[in-house]
Design an enzyme around this catalytic site. Structure first.
Site, PDB file in Angstrom:
ATOM      1  N   CYS A  24       0.852  -1.191   0.000  1.00 20.01           N
ATOM      2  CA  CYS A  24       0.000   0.000   0.000  1.00 20.01           C
ATOM      3  C   CYS A  24       0.888   1.241   0.000  1.00 20.01           C
ATOM      4  CB  CYS A  24      -0.890  -0.005   1.249  1.00 20.01           C
ATOM      5  SG  CYS A  24      -1.987   1.421   1.351  1.00 20.01           S
TER       6      CYS A  24
ATOM      7  N   HIS B  38      -9.214  -3.503  -2.343  1.00 21.04           N
ATOM      8  CA  HIS B  38      -8.197  -2.805  -1.551  1.00 21.04           C
ATOM      9  C   HIS B  38      -8.486  -1.303  -1.528  1.00 21.04           C
ATOM     10  CE1 HIS B  38      -3.842  -2.105  -0.272  1.00 21.04           C
ATOM     11  NE2 HIS B  38      -4.218  -0.914  -0.668  1.00 21.04           N
ATOM     12  N   GLU B  39      -8.842  -0.742  -2.698  1.00 20.16           N
ATOM     13  CA  GLU B  39      -9.107   0.712  -2.767  1.00 20.16           C
ATOM     14  C   GLU B  39     -10.447   1.056  -2.129  1.00 20.16           C
ATOM     15  OE1 GLU B  39      -5.482   0.536  -4.293  1.00 20.16           O
ATOM     16  OE2 GLU B  39      -6.507   2.220  -3.337  1.00 20.16           O
TER      17      GLU B  39
ATOM     18  N   HIS C 242     -10.092   1.532   1.467  1.00 15.38           N
ATOM     19  CA  HIS C 242      -9.573   2.858   1.858  1.00 15.38           C
ATOM     20  C   HIS C 242     -10.709   3.856   2.060  1.00 15.38           C
ATOM     21  CE1 HIS C 242      -5.255   2.402   1.900  1.00 15.38           C
ATOM     22  NE2 HIS C 242      -5.202   1.970   0.658  1.00 15.38           N
TER      23      HIS C 242
HETATM   24  C1  4LI Z   1       4.194  -6.907   0.607  1.00 18.68           C
HETATM   25  N1  4LI Z   1       4.335  -7.501  -0.697  1.00 18.68           N
HETATM   26  C2  4LI Z   1       4.100  -6.766  -1.787  1.00 18.68           C
HETATM   27  O1  4LI Z   1       3.686  -5.609  -1.784  1.00 18.68           O
HETATM   28  C3  4LI Z   1       4.277  -7.459  -3.066  1.00 18.68           C
HETATM   29  C4  4LI Z   1       5.522  -7.996  -3.369  1.00 18.68           C
HETATM   30  C5  4LI Z   1       5.695  -8.655  -4.604  1.00 18.68           C
HETATM   31  C6  4LI Z   1       4.640  -8.772  -5.514  1.00 18.68           C
HETATM   32  C7  4LI Z   1       3.392  -8.233  -5.192  1.00 18.68           C
HETATM   33  C8  4LI Z   1       2.249  -8.431  -6.170  1.00 18.68           C
HETATM   34  C9  4LI Z   1       3.193  -7.581  -3.947  1.00 18.68           C
HETATM   35  N2  4LI Z   1       1.980  -7.000  -3.604  1.00 18.68           N
HETATM   36  C10 4LI Z   1       1.465  -5.911  -4.270  1.00 18.68           C
HETATM   37  N3  4LI Z   1       2.158  -5.431  -5.337  1.00 18.68           N
HETATM   38  C11 4LI Z   1       1.579  -4.413  -6.003  1.00 18.68           C
HETATM   39  N4  4LI Z   1       2.225  -3.907  -7.111  1.00 18.68           N
HETATM   40  C12 4LI Z   1       3.251  -4.718  -7.729  1.00 18.68           C
HETATM   41  C13 4LI Z   1       4.229  -3.893  -8.518  1.00 18.68           C
HETATM   42  N5  4LI Z   1       3.508  -3.002  -9.432  1.00 18.68           N
HETATM   43  C14 4LI Z   1       4.326  -2.381 -10.438  1.00 18.68           C
HETATM   44  C15 4LI Z   1       5.682  -2.117 -10.201  1.00 18.68           C
HETATM   45  C16 4LI Z   1       6.454  -1.521 -11.184  1.00 18.68           C
HETATM   46  C17 4LI Z   1       5.910  -1.144 -12.413  1.00 18.68           C
HETATM   47  C18 4LI Z   1       4.571  -1.419 -12.662  1.00 18.68           C
HETATM   48  C19 4LI Z   1       3.782  -2.022 -11.675  1.00 18.68           C
HETATM   49 CL1  4LI Z   1       2.115  -2.338 -12.014  1.00 18.68          CL
HETATM   50  C20 4LI Z   1       2.563  -2.114  -8.785  1.00 18.68           C
HETATM   51  C21 4LI Z   1       1.589  -2.889  -7.932  1.00 18.68           C
HETATM   52  N6  4LI Z   1       0.422  -3.830  -5.628  1.00 18.68           N
HETATM   53  C22 4LI Z   1      -0.208  -4.369  -4.558  1.00 18.68           C
HETATM   54  N7  4LI Z   1      -1.397  -3.867  -4.232  1.00 18.68           N
HETATM   55  C23 4LI Z   1      -2.308  -4.530  -3.275  1.00 18.68           C
HETATM   56  S1  4LI Z   1      -3.913  -4.267  -3.997  1.00 18.68           S
HETATM   57  C24 4LI Z   1      -3.463  -2.646  -4.547  1.00 18.68           C
HETATM   58  C25 4LI Z   1      -2.032  -2.852  -5.044  1.00 18.68           C
HETATM   59  C26 4LI Z   1      -1.268  -1.540  -5.043  1.00 18.68           C
HETATM   60  O2  4LI Z   1      -1.382  -0.770  -5.988  1.00 18.68           O
HETATM   61  N8  4LI Z   1      -0.474  -1.281  -3.985  1.00 18.68           N
HETATM   62  C27 4LI Z   1       0.281  -0.076  -3.977  1.00 18.68           C
HETATM   63  N9  4LI Z   1       0.297  -5.394  -3.847  1.00 18.68           N
HETATM   64 NI    NI Z   2      -3.559   1.015  -0.213  1.00 22.48          NI
END
Ligand code: 4LI
Ligand code: NI
Length: 183
Positions: free
Chosen positions: A110, A153-154, A157
């Site tokens: 997040c 998730h959103e 929030h």
């Molecule tokens: C603790 N472990 C972790 O965080 C975690 C760890 C590993 C994998 C995952 C999959 C994890 N988990 C997780 N990874 C993401 N991203 C992966 C990278 N990506 C991204 C990055 C770079 C360019 C383009 C993009 Cl697209 C962006 C999004 N996003 C979310 N969430 C939860 S739902 C809302 C969403 C969110 O936007 N969060 C800010 N979770």
């Molecule tokens: Ni969040």
């Protein structure tokens, strides 16, 4: 443009508030906010802009995360078929959902949480959502897997819920019944 300095972090009371529904027609400021939220996600996924503006990447961001307690968020991610989901969501409601749950095996991150919080976040794998776009058109959308997880998730929030509220305290990696890791 929204930068990391505009994003409030856990501990800020706004993240625990129930956000207010928007009335249509939206004000110009509200429309601009929606567009800025979506643009942040697009920027955050661009390697050059990430680097240039020191952005953390996200596929979703909600208005309370920039200290605006209104029921509006943005999503920008490919769906299972590779079709881009890129939208601003206003006054969302989940009208139905599957019994089956899904979770990211690597846990959730997040933009408002500057730490790793290990554990599975089980959420309904499929949802049917109703919401409005910035022009006031109503949409009904079925989502599954990562788009469904991000939408929930959103939406959390907007209700003052953080992802780690869903992690099983006794066993953070507990595989609840009818709950599957997303591959
Ligand atoms: C603790 N472990 C972790 O965080 C975690 C760890 C590993 C994998 C995952 C999959 C994890 N988990 C997780 N990874 C993401 N991203 C992966 C990278 N990506 C991204 C990055 C770079 C360019 C383009 C993009 Cl697209 C962006 C999004 N996003 C979310 N969430 C939860 S739902 C809302 C969403 C969110 O936007 N969060 C800010 N979770
Ligand atoms: Ni969040």
């Amino acid at each position: 443009m929204i930068l990391m300095k505009d994003i409030i972090r856990e501990g800020h009371p706004t993240l625990r508030e129930k956000a207010t529904e928007l009335a249509f027609p939206l004000t110009n400021d509200e429309k601009q906010l929606g567009e800025d939220l979506l643009q942040f996600l697009i920027n955050s996924q661009d390697p050059e802009l990430m680097e240039k503006y020191d952005l953390r990447s996200g596929i979703g961001i909600a208005a309370p995360q920039v200290n605006v307690s209104k029921r509006i968020f943005a999503l920008h991610l490919p769906d299972d078929k590779g079709n881009l989901i890129s939208m601003v969501v206003v006054n969302p409601k989940i009208v139905s959902h599957s019994v089956e749950k899904a979770y990211l095996p690597t846990g959730e991150g997040c933009l408002s949480v500057d730490r790793e919080v290990p554990g599975y976040v089980p959420r309904p794998q499929r949802i049917t959502a109703k919401f409005f776009d910035l022009d006031g058109n109503e949409h009904k959308m079925r989502l599954k897997n990562l788009p469904a997880i991000a939408f929930q998730h959103e939406l959390d929030h907007l209700n003052g819920v953080m992802f780690y509220d869903h992690i099983n305290k006794e066993n953070p990696f507990f595989e609840a019944q009818d709950s599957h890791p997303l591959d």
